[in-house]
Design an enzyme around this catalytic site. Structure first.
Site, PDB file in Angstrom:
ATOM      1  N   ASP A  17       0.863  -1.179   0.000  1.00  0.00           N
ATOM      2  CA  ASP A  17       0.000   0.000   0.000  1.00  0.00           C
ATOM      3  C   ASP A  17       0.905   1.235   0.000  1.00  0.00           C
ATOM      4  O   ASP A  17       2.070   1.170   0.403  1.00  0.00           O
ATOM      5  CB  ASP A  17      -0.890  -0.039   1.243  1.00  0.00           C
ATOM      6  CG  ASP A  17      -1.701   1.224   1.415  1.00  0.00           C
ATOM      7  OD1 ASP A  17      -2.378   1.631   0.446  1.00  0.00           O
ATOM      8  OD2 ASP A  17      -1.644   1.812   2.516  1.00  0.00           O
ATOM      9  N   MET A  18       0.357   2.361  -0.424  1.00  0.00           N
ATOM     10  CA  MET A  18       1.184   3.567  -0.507  1.00  0.00           C
ATOM     11  C   MET A  18       0.893   4.533   0.642  1.00  0.00           C
ATOM     12  O   MET A  18       1.692   4.681   1.552  1.00  0.00           O
ATOM     13  CB  MET A  18       0.991   4.237  -1.876  1.00  0.00           C
ATOM     14  CG  MET A  18       1.526   3.406  -3.028  1.00  0.00           C
ATOM     15  SD  MET A  18       1.361   4.204  -4.647  1.00  0.00           S
ATOM     16  CE  MET A  18       2.455   5.597  -4.471  1.00  0.00           C
ATOM     17  N   ASP A  33      -2.633  -0.365   5.818  1.00  0.00           N
ATOM     18  CA  ASP A  33      -3.122   0.282   7.040  1.00  0.00           C
ATOM     19  C   ASP A  33      -4.630   0.458   7.094  1.00  0.00           C
ATOM     20  O   ASP A  33      -5.161   0.834   8.143  1.00  0.00           O
ATOM     21  CB  ASP A  33      -2.465   1.656   7.190  1.00  0.00           C
ATOM     22  CG  ASP A  33      -2.946   2.652   6.140  1.00  0.00           C
ATOM     23  OD1 ASP A  33      -2.918   2.320   4.927  1.00  0.00           O
ATOM     24  OD2 ASP A  33      -3.364   3.758   6.514  1.00  0.00           O
TER      25      ASP A  33
END
Length: 250
Positions: free
Chosen positions: A10-11, A199
């Site tokens: 994920d970024m 997250d």
């Protein structure tokens, strides 16, 4: 769990710090993973154009998963698969947003991003665009829950979030997990050979389904509960920890 051959990241809130930067520590360990023959790919809710500069910065000529799995790229600029949302569904989601004036909303097409301040013209010409994803940002929990309840009742949607204050809508069956399964086919590897880290709720499916699912220290509680391990926050070079301690193991 087999040896890790693919790392899916994920970024926002994961790879990137709160200033939307890739730390030098994270970048260095991504390079170490690549040099060791491990594929590193983004698995992001961002669209391609927003994710691309980071792939270029890191020298990633690897698959990319964008808009929560709505687009799967064999490598930057080489599209492998795209799953569109019907204009009728997009219209329903937009009209639901309009019924709550306090709601901020946005939508991805294959060509652009539209939002509350810049919508398509003509405003009701939904069929003229190729839609990928719709999102809502609502600070009021009561309103957010009402939108979630209404949209959930329709069926046909994957509903997640990328922060506790938003909702993200993709066509049913579209997720980061389904996209990683497709990338595994491209790379001829098994899901057990994948490590994934994130997250938010749009990361839960991939965290559950891969061989090693890691939640950020700053992750939402549901993400931590679904993960095999919980690491440090996005301000503490979490990708470095993942690659050093789990993937390359020192």
């Amino acid at each position: 769990m087999g040896s890790i051959k693919l790392v899916a990241l994920d970024m926002d809130g994961t790879l990137l710090n709160d200033r939307q930067e890739v730390s030098s520590e994270n970048a260095m360990w991504i390079r170490k993973a690549l040099d060791a023959g491990v594929t590193v790919c983004f698995a992001t809710g961002r669209g391609f154009q927003s994710a691309l500069p980071y792939a270029e910065q890191l020298g990633l000529d690897t698959p990319m998963i964008t808009v929560n799995g709505g687009e799967i790229w064999h490598r930057p600029h080489v599209l492998h698969k795209r799953t569109l949302m019907s204009p009728d569904m997009l219209q329903r989601l937009h009209e639901l947003a309009l019924s709550h004036p306090e709601c901020w909303y946005w939508a991805y097409t294959t060509m652009d991003i539209y939002n509350k301040e810049k919508w398509i013209e003509p405003a009701a010409d939904y069929a003229a665009h190729h839609w990928l994803k719709f999102g809502y940002h609502i600070d009021d929990t009561t309103v957010r829950d009402a939108i979630l309840k209404e949209a959930s009742s329709w069926g046909g949607l994957e509903i997640t979030n990328s922060s506790p204050w938003n909702l993200e809508m993709n066509p049913i069956g579209v997720s980061k997990a389904s996209a990683i399964r497709e990338v595994c086919k491209l790379l001829d590897i098994d899901m057990s050979q994948v490590a994934a880290m994130g997250d938010s709720l749009n990361d839960i499916a991939m965290i559950r389904e891969v061989g090693l699912g890691v939640a950020m220290g700053n992750a939402q509680a549901e993400v931590k509960a679904a993960a095999d391990a919980v690491t440090v926050t996005n301000e503490e070079h979490a990708v470095m920890h993942l690659i050093r301690d789990y993937v390359l193991k020192g």
